[in-house]
Design a protein around this motif. Sequence first.
Motif, PDB file in Angstrom:
ATOM      1  N   ASP A 127       0.808  -1.226   0.000  1.00 22.89           N
ATOM      2  CA  ASP A 127       0.000   0.000   0.000  1.00 22.89           C
ATOM      3  C   ASP A 127       0.839   1.273   0.000  1.00 22.89           C
ATOM      4  O   ASP A 127       0.310   2.374   0.102  1.00 22.89           O
ATOM      5  CB  ASP A 127      -0.932   0.005   1.214  1.00 22.89           C
ATOM      6  CG  ASP A 127      -0.180  -0.185   2.531  1.00 22.89           C
ATOM      7  OD1 ASP A 127       1.060  -0.307   2.500  1.00 22.89           O
ATOM      8  OD2 ASP A 127      -0.843  -0.218   3.590  1.00 22.89           O
ATOM      9  N   GLY A 128       2.165   1.136  -0.108  1.00 14.81           N
ATOM     10  CA  GLY A 128       3.047   2.296  -0.157  1.00 14.81           C
ATOM     11  C   GLY A 128       3.495   2.801   1.196  1.00 14.81           C
ATOM     12  O   GLY A 128       4.339   3.693   1.278  1.00 14.81           O
ATOM     13  N   LYS A 129       2.962   2.238   2.277  1.00 10.63           N
ATOM     14  CA  LYS A 129       3.381   2.651   3.610  1.00 10.63           C
ATOM     15  C   LYS A 129       4.675   1.941   4.012  1.00 10.63           C
ATOM     16  O   LYS A 129       5.002   0.878   3.479  1.00 10.63           O
ATOM     17  CB  LYS A 129       2.284   2.329   4.639  1.00 10.63           C
ATOM     18  CG  LYS A 129       0.985   3.083   4.417  1.00 10.63           C
ATOM     19  CD  LYS A 129      -0.039   2.687   5.476  1.00 10.63           C
ATOM     20  CE  LYS A 129      -1.366   3.400   5.264  1.00 10.63           C
ATOM     21  NZ  LYS A 129      -2.374   3.007   6.282  1.00 10.63           N
ATOM     22  N   ILE A 130       5.388   2.536   4.941  1.00  8.96           N
ATOM     23  CA  ILE A 130       6.591   1.936   5.485  1.00  8.96           C
ATOM     24  C   ILE A 130       6.215   1.234   6.783  1.00  8.96           C
ATOM     25  O   ILE A 130       5.691   1.857   7.705  1.00  8.96           O
ATOM     26  CB  ILE A 130       7.685   2.980   5.753  1.00  8.96           C
ATOM     27  CG1 ILE A 130       7.983   3.783   4.480  1.00  8.96           C
ATOM     28  CG2 ILE A 130       8.949   2.301   6.283  1.00  8.96           C
ATOM     29  CD1 ILE A 130       8.461   2.944   3.325  1.00  8.96           C
ATOM     30  N   TYR A 131       6.481  -0.078   6.855  1.00  4.63           N
ATOM     31  CA  TYR A 131       6.169  -0.866   8.042  1.00  4.63           C
ATOM     32  C   TYR A 131       7.460  -1.171   8.788  1.00  4.63           C
ATOM     33  O   TYR A 131       8.504  -1.413   8.163  1.00  4.63           O
ATOM     34  CB  TYR A 131       5.447  -2.155   7.649  1.00  4.63           C
ATOM     35  CG  TYR A 131       4.038  -1.910   7.166  1.00  4.63           C
ATOM     36  CD1 TYR A 131       2.955  -2.020   8.035  1.00  4.63           C
ATOM     37  CD2 TYR A 131       3.803  -1.530   5.851  1.00  4.63           C
ATOM     38  CE1 TYR A 131       1.666  -1.774   7.599  1.00  4.63           C
ATOM     39  CE2 TYR A 131       2.513  -1.278   5.403  1.00  4.63           C
ATOM     40  CZ  TYR A 131       1.445  -1.400   6.280  1.00  4.63           C
ATOM     41  OH  TYR A 131       0.161  -1.132   5.848  1.00  4.63           O
ATOM     42  N   SER A 132       7.383  -1.174  10.113  1.00  2.80           N
ATOM     43  CA  SER A 132       8.584  -1.396  10.910  1.00  2.80           C
ATOM     44  C   SER A 132       8.251  -2.185  12.166  1.00  2.80           C
ATOM     45  O   SER A 132       7.102  -2.218  12.619  1.00  2.80           O
ATOM     46  CB  SER A 132       9.231  -0.057  11.301  1.00  2.80           C
ATOM     47  OG  SER A 132       8.331   0.717  12.083  1.00  2.80           O
ATOM     48  N   GLY A 133       9.290  -2.826  12.712  1.00  6.11           N
ATOM     49  CA  GLY A 133       9.184  -3.542  13.977  1.00  6.11           C
ATOM     50  C   GLY A 133      10.247  -3.047  14.922  1.00  6.11           C
ATOM     51  O   GLY A 133      11.323  -2.628  14.487  1.00  6.11           O
ATOM     52  N   GLY A 134       9.945  -3.077  16.231  1.00  2.69           N
ATOM     53  CA  GLY A 134      10.856  -2.504  17.204  1.00  2.69           C
ATOM     54  C   GLY A 134      11.606  -3.533  18.024  1.00  2.69           C
ATOM     55  O   GLY A 134      11.185  -4.667  18.176  1.00  2.69           O
ATOM     56  N   TYR A 135      12.743  -3.095  18.550  1.00  4.90           N
ATOM     57  CA  TYR A 135      13.568  -3.890  19.458  1.00  4.90           C
ATOM     58  C   TYR A 135      13.748  -3.056  20.726  1.00  4.90           C
ATOM     59  O   TYR A 135      13.999  -1.863  20.654  1.00  4.90           O
ATOM     60  CB  TYR A 135      14.928  -4.165  18.799  1.00  4.90           C
ATOM     61  CG  TYR A 135      15.910  -4.887  19.671  1.00  4.90           C
ATOM     62  CD1 TYR A 135      15.914  -6.272  19.734  1.00  4.90           C
ATOM     63  CD2 TYR A 135      16.820  -4.188  20.466  1.00  4.90           C
ATOM     64  CE1 TYR A 135      16.807  -6.949  20.544  1.00  4.90           C
ATOM     65  CE2 TYR A 135      17.711  -4.856  21.276  1.00  4.90           C
ATOM     66  CZ  TYR A 135      17.699  -6.225  21.313  1.00  4.90           C
ATOM     67  OH  TYR A 135      18.582  -6.890  22.112  1.00  4.90           O
TER      68      TYR A 135
ATOM     69  N   GLY B  72       4.617  -0.929  13.581  1.00  2.00           N
ATOM     70  CA  GLY B  72       3.963   0.316  13.200  1.00  2.00           C
ATOM     71  C   GLY B  72       4.059   0.549  11.710  1.00  2.00           C
ATOM     72  O   GLY B  72       4.757  -0.168  10.989  1.00  2.00           O
ATOM     73  N   SER B  73       3.322   1.556  11.266  1.00  2.00           N
ATOM     74  CA  SER B  73       3.380   1.943   9.853  1.00  2.00           C
ATOM     75  C   SER B  73       3.483   3.460   9.757  1.00  2.00           C
ATOM     76  O   SER B  73       3.037   4.191  10.650  1.00  2.00           O
ATOM     77  CB  SER B  73       2.140   1.456   9.099  1.00  2.00           C
ATOM     78  OG  SER B  73       0.984   2.158   9.534  1.00  2.00           O
ATOM     79  N   TYR B  74       4.081   3.907   8.655  1.00  2.00           N
ATOM     80  CA  TYR B  74       4.212   5.345   8.372  1.00  2.00           C
ATOM     81  C   TYR B  74       3.838   5.581   6.926  1.00  2.00           C
ATOM     82  O   TYR B  74       4.338   4.896   6.023  1.00  2.00           O
ATOM     83  CB  TYR B  74       5.642   5.820   8.637  1.00  2.00           C
ATOM     84  CG  TYR B  74       5.895   7.234   8.165  1.00  2.00           C
ATOM     85  CD1 TYR B  74       5.359   8.320   8.865  1.00  2.00           C
ATOM     86  CD2 TYR B  74       6.640   7.492   7.024  1.00  2.00           C
ATOM     87  CE1 TYR B  74       5.570   9.618   8.433  1.00  2.00           C
ATOM     88  CE2 TYR B  74       6.867   8.783   6.588  1.00  2.00           C
ATOM     89  CZ  TYR B  74       6.326   9.842   7.292  1.00  2.00           C
ATOM     90  OH  TYR B  74       6.535  11.127   6.854  1.00  2.00           O
ATOM     91  N   ASP B  75       2.916   6.522   6.725  1.00  2.00           N
ATOM     92  CA  ASP B  75       2.479   6.876   5.375  1.00  2.00           C
ATOM     93  C   ASP B  75       3.234   8.126   4.926  1.00  2.00           C
ATOM     94  O   ASP B  75       2.981   9.227   5.431  1.00  2.00           O
ATOM     95  CB  ASP B  75       0.979   7.140   5.365  1.00  2.00           C
ATOM     96  CG  ASP B  75       0.418   7.281   3.957  1.00  2.00           C
ATOM     97  OD1 ASP B  75       1.174   7.704   3.053  1.00  2.00           O
ATOM     98  OD2 ASP B  75      -0.775   6.972   3.744  1.00  2.00           O
ATOM     99  N   PRO B  76       4.190   8.008   3.988  1.00  2.00           N
ATOM    100  CA  PRO B  76       4.980   9.167   3.569  1.00  2.00           C
ATOM    101  C   PRO B  76       4.164  10.218   2.821  1.00  2.00           C
ATOM    102  O   PRO B  76       4.591  11.365   2.716  1.00  2.00           O
ATOM    103  CB  PRO B  76       6.062   8.545   2.672  1.00  2.00           C
ATOM    104  CG  PRO B  76       5.505   7.249   2.229  1.00  2.00           C
ATOM    105  CD  PRO B  76       4.612   6.766   3.327  1.00  2.00           C
ATOM    106  N   LEU B  77       2.988   9.843   2.301  1.00  2.00           N
ATOM    107  CA  LEU B  77       2.158  10.804   1.584  1.00  2.00           C
ATOM    108  C   LEU B  77       1.372  11.703   2.532  1.00  2.00           C
ATOM    109  O   LEU B  77       1.198  12.898   2.273  1.00  2.00           O
ATOM    110  CB  LEU B  77       1.193  10.069   0.644  1.00  2.00           C
ATOM    111  CG  LEU B  77       1.856   9.264  -0.482  1.00  2.00           C
ATOM    112  CD1 LEU B  77       0.790   8.595  -1.345  1.00  2.00           C
ATOM    113  CD2 LEU B  77       2.739  10.163  -1.339  1.00  2.00           C
TER     114      LEU B  77
END
Length: 211
Positions: free
Chosen positions: A125-133, A139-144
């Motif tokens: 979907d164009g979002k950046i997905y990440s996992g934490g340590y 989480g996700s981040y929508d650059p648009l």
Amino acid sequence: EELIEVTNADTRETGTDFPFSGRYVSDPSPYDSSKVFFQYNNVLHYYDLEKDEYGSMDITLPGGAIRWNYAELSQEGFPGYSLIAQASNAERFYKYNLETGKIEAYRWKLSGEPVKINSTTKGPDGKIYSGGYVGGGAGSYDPLTGKSEYFYNISQVEGLAPYGKDKIYFGCYSQALVLEYDLTKPWDRTKTPANPLFLFNLYKNDSIPGY
């Protein structure tokens, strides 16, 4: 499960190894500096450094202890010092009174803190997905739009892999869990079936040839 090897740091003399299935051993008891506490098969145990012996206290713990501490609570049934344990990476705790033997489990709402980003991927979907340590979560981040979203109830994400138009696969610690996230549905790990859905783990999987 593993064995804790006991060695006198001054004399290098070895003691009696004891079985262990937690993460940490407690600091010495405020009532007896020769005694420490640990968890084995979800039961509270002690080790006596002077007597070089360990044993069960016949107390079943409400969860796996990942942190230990002592506190004077001044609560009914909890005089003097109590052994406090964090039971998971979530907000579960329990307290065991060293004088009365009373034990209680409880939840304590804690404010969140940022964690280091451990893994990232660009989703379909164009979002950046990440996992934490180290505490888990994703989480996700929508650059648009600049909007972020936090996802609960997932352990430490070690890897992310997008697939097709609406799937992301999560590789999670521990036991190499593999989960499938369907982007067309809301994130909800509390329902059945959950989303992301647990598929299998690679810790021990006899159905995988050669593994």
